[in-house]
Design a protein around this motif. Structure first.
Motif, PDB file in Angstrom:
ATOM      1  N   THR A   1      -6.174  -7.024 -26.765  1.00  0.00           N
ATOM      2  CA  THR A   1      -4.214  -6.541 -26.629  1.00  0.00           C
ATOM      3  C   THR A   1      -3.958  -6.929 -27.002  1.00  0.00           C
ATOM      4  O   THR A   1      -4.020  -9.214 -26.905  1.00  0.00           O
TER       5      THR A   1
ATOM      6  N   ASP B   1       2.156  -1.204 -30.284  1.00  0.00           N
ATOM      7  CA  ASP B   1       1.997   0.618 -30.166  1.00  0.00           C
ATOM      8  C   ASP B   1       1.939   0.710 -28.975  1.00  0.00           C
ATOM      9  O   ASP B   1       2.254   1.908 -28.231  1.00  0.00           O
ATOM     10  N   GLU B   2       1.707   0.005 -27.834  1.00  0.00           N
ATOM     11  CA  GLU B   2       1.650  -0.310 -26.400  1.00  0.00           C
ATOM     12  C   GLU B   2       2.699   0.378 -25.566  1.00  0.00           C
ATOM     13  O   GLU B   2       2.824   1.699 -24.749  1.00  0.00           O
TER      14      GLU B   2
ATOM     15  N   LYS C   1      -2.550   1.508 -21.607  1.00  0.00           N
ATOM     16  CA  LYS C   1      -3.369   0.454 -22.251  1.00  0.00           C
ATOM     17  C   LYS C   1      -5.510   0.770 -22.420  1.00  0.00           C
ATOM     18  O   LYS C   1      -5.625   0.164 -22.923  1.00  0.00           O
TER      19      LYS C   1
ATOM     20  N   ARG D   1      -5.074   2.005 -26.136  1.00  0.00           N
ATOM     21  CA  ARG D   1      -5.130   0.933 -26.649  1.00  0.00           C
ATOM     22  C   ARG D   1      -6.477   0.356 -26.663  1.00  0.00           C
ATOM     23  O   ARG D   1      -6.976  -0.559 -27.557  1.00  0.00           O
TER      24      ARG D   1
ATOM     25  N   ARG E   1      -7.664  -3.374 -32.862  1.00  0.00           N
ATOM     26  CA  ARG E   1      -6.361  -3.618 -32.239  1.00  0.00           C
ATOM     27  C   ARG E   1      -5.404  -3.168 -33.500  1.00  0.00           C
ATOM     28  O   ARG E   1      -4.071  -3.401 -33.251  1.00  0.00           O
TER      29      ARG E   1
END
Length: 332
Positions: free
Chosen positions: A17, A82-83, A96, A99, A293
């Motif tokens: 992430t 974007d999370e 999560k 992503r 990502r």
């Protein structure tokens, strides 16, 4: 092309992430009560100021913006990209996962088309990008984008999904499905083949990749390819590509092709030039790619539910059977 970080027999990559929030000093989980109250007060003052000024504020847009700031400030997301929007749409856990499981996009040599946000671009003039290297934006400056649809067939999620029209019975029960839909300005399956003219061409093109997370944590993947879903490149997929059920059934019965096009997650989506048909394994000649990502992710459910959902030359994702039945094997 040689890209650091490849692993496994097919050279796939894993990704973590984003750490952009950590770089901004937001690494520690949670916020103190004083800071939280202060943030809420600032948001309240901002809203009051907008109303007092007579501003016309679109509710949905404002809600997403506020949710992004609040979530990032509270460190509920590991990154400030974007999370927050994904967590606001799907909750912390699923947001999560959405992503985390976005695959790397690996484009066939010689292609230039990129998946973009159709709300900003529906022409190759703004959607095409570089033929080489790591590609994050089109030549028109638009980020590489994928739209997301989630079907949660786990426990309480299944009741909600079925109430919204999804099918969660049978082999679907207990699974979490994440669908990543990619929009291209056009499709030219026979591009580069002499004498075919415009055959195989149409405006607008929706392709994508789907992830299935089972109750035991096992993760499977499949990609859309013409009229079906495939896992590995090869002639055994002709029945799926042409939507010829008997051929597809024979290939699966003899073990030459995985059932339903599913196979173990590879963290990669291999995109063919022209048609944008996908596979999860079988590396083609690749000269450019986009790390997972770095792909901009947009929840598709609000767009599909809009009073004026956009129209395309081909069926939009929310009009396809797989939107409601995540195990469907056709793309129409």
């Amino acid at each position: 092309m040689d890209v650091p970080g490849f692993r496994g027999p097919y050279g796939y990559l894993t990704h973590g992430t984003s750490d952009r929030c950590r770089g901004a000093g937001l690494a520690e989980r949670g916020q103190g009560t004083v800071e939280w109250v202060g943030l809420v007060a600032v948001v309240a003052l901002l809203l009051a100021g907008l109303v007092a000024a007579g501003a016309r504020v679109p509710g949905a847009v404002l809600a997403r913006a506020v949710a992004s700031k609040v979530l990032c400030a509270a460190s509920l997301a590991d990154g400030c990209g974007d999370e927050p929007a994904l967590i606001a749409a799907y909750g912390t856990e699923v947001g999560k996962l959405v992503r985390e499981h976005m695959p790397w996009l690996m484009f066939e040599r010689g292609s230039r088309a990129l998946p973009v946000d159709f709300r900003r671009c529906r022409s190759p003039a703004c959607a095409d990008g570089s033929e080489h290297g790591i590609v994050r934006r089109s030549d028109g400056g638009l980020p590489v984008t994928a739209f997301v649809h989630v079907v949660d067939c786990r426990d309480e999620g299944a009741a909600i999904a079925e109430a919204e029209g999804a099918l969660c019975s049978g082999p679907r029960a207990g699974n979490l499905y994440i669908q990543y839909w990619t929009y291209y300005a056009d499709s030219a399956t026979l591009r580069g083949i002499p004498f075919v003219g415009e055959r195989g061409f149409h405006e607008d093109d929706w392709e994508g990749v789907q992830i299935r997370i089972g109750p035991d944590g096992a993760v499977d993947e499949r990609a859309s390819s013409h009229h079906g879903y495939n896992y590995a490149r090869g002639v055994v997929n002709w029945g799926s590509d042409a939507e010829i059920g008997p051929l597809k059934g024979i290939a699966e019965a003899v073990g030459a092709r995985s059932a339903g096009g599913w196979g173990p997650e590879t963290h990669a989506l291999l995109v063919s030039g022209g048609s944008h048909a996908g596979n999860a394994t079988g590396i083609p000649h690749v000269d450019r790619l986009t790390p997972g990502r770095r792909v901009h992710l947009v929840p598709l459910e609000p767009i599909a539910a809009g009073a004026e959902a956009p129209r395309f030359a081909i069926g939009a994702p929310w009009l396809k059977q797989v939107w409601r039945d995540p195990e469907a094997e056709g793309t129409s």
